[in-house]
Design a protein around this motif. Structure first.
Motif, PDB file in Angstrom:
ATOM      1  N   ALA A   1      -4.622  11.457   1.547  1.00 48.60           N
ATOM      2  CA  ALA A   1      -3.845  11.129   0.352  1.00 48.60           C
ATOM      3  C   ALA A   1      -4.670  10.210  -0.540  1.00 48.60           C
TER       4      ALA A   1
ATOM      5  N   ASP B   1      -2.784  11.932   7.143  1.00 47.94           N
ATOM      6  CA  ASP B   1      -3.006  10.687   6.411  1.00 47.94           C
ATOM      7  C   ASP B   1      -3.788  10.931   5.119  1.00 47.94           C
TER       8      ASP B   1
ATOM      9  N   GLY C   1      -6.113   3.789  -7.399  1.00 51.85           N
ATOM     10  CA  GLY C   1      -6.116   4.549  -6.162  1.00 51.85           C
ATOM     11  C   GLY C   1      -7.499   4.840  -5.615  1.00 51.85           C
TER      12      GLY C   1
ATOM     13  N   ARG D   1       5.024  10.049  -3.830  1.00 53.32           N
ATOM     14  CA  ARG D   1       4.405   8.812  -3.367  1.00 53.32           C
ATOM     15  C   ARG D   1       5.305   8.132  -2.339  1.00 53.32           C
TER      16      ARG D   1
ATOM     17  N   TYR E   1      -4.576   6.606  -1.913  1.00 49.99           N
ATOM     18  CA  TYR E   1      -3.935   5.357  -1.519  1.00 49.99           C
ATOM     19  C   TYR E   1      -3.995   4.357  -2.683  1.00 49.99           C
TER      20      TYR E   1
ATOM     21  N   TRP F   1       0.863  -1.170   0.000  1.00 46.58           N
ATOM     22  CA  TRP F   1       0.000   0.000   0.000  1.00 46.58           C
ATOM     23  C   TRP F   1       0.904   1.226   0.000  1.00 46.58           C
TER      24      TRP F   1
ATOM     25  N   ARG G   1       0.862   5.726  -0.739  1.00 46.21           N
ATOM     26  CA  ARG G   1      -0.012   6.888  -0.766  1.00 46.21           C
ATOM     27  C   ARG G   1       0.722   8.092  -1.321  1.00 46.21           C
TER      28      ARG G   1
END
Length: 121
Positions: free
Chosen positions: A92, A90, A114, A45, A94, A36, A38
């Motif tokens: 973003a 957090d 994403g 990234r 993903y 994973w 993000r």
């Protein structure tokens, strides 16, 4: 070609939780390590968490340790990312990625499109 589809993103308040899923079509994920990643607006990234093909090894970015948990359900051909105690940072898009050789690398072969996570009050 292996296709990955992420789901579960959305808007959540700080301190809340979300569960992201990465599903594969046309291929069985058993032989692939999954990562994973993000990307926040204006930032590069970054890796969030990875899990080996067997599920025996997992890794987390320092910023999410103790808050996020990666898991895989090979019977359902999915990999999940449980995100708790979410913070605004957090926020973003993903992405999940898969590779049968590379582990936890930005150069993994297959990528989803994403899912957006927004943490805001």
């Amino acid at each position: 070609q292996l296709q990955l589809v992420e789901s579960g993103g959305g808007l959540v308040q700080p301190g809340g939780s979300l569960r992201l899923s990465c599903a594969a079509s046309r291929f069985v994920l058993d032989y692939y390590s999954i990562g994973w990643f993000r990307q926040a607006p204006g930032k590069e990234r970054e890796v969030v968490s990875c899990i080996s093909s067997s599920g025996g090894s997992t890794d987390y970015a320092d910023s999410v340790k103790g808050r996020f948990t990666i898991s895989r359900d090979n019977a359902k051909n999915t990999v999940s990312l449980q995100m708790n105690s979410l913070k605004p940072e957090d926020t973003a898009v993903y992405y999940c990625a898969a590779d049968d050789l590379a582990y936890c690398s930005d150069g993994m072969d297959y990528w989803g499109k994403g899912t957006l996570v927004i943490v805001s009050s």
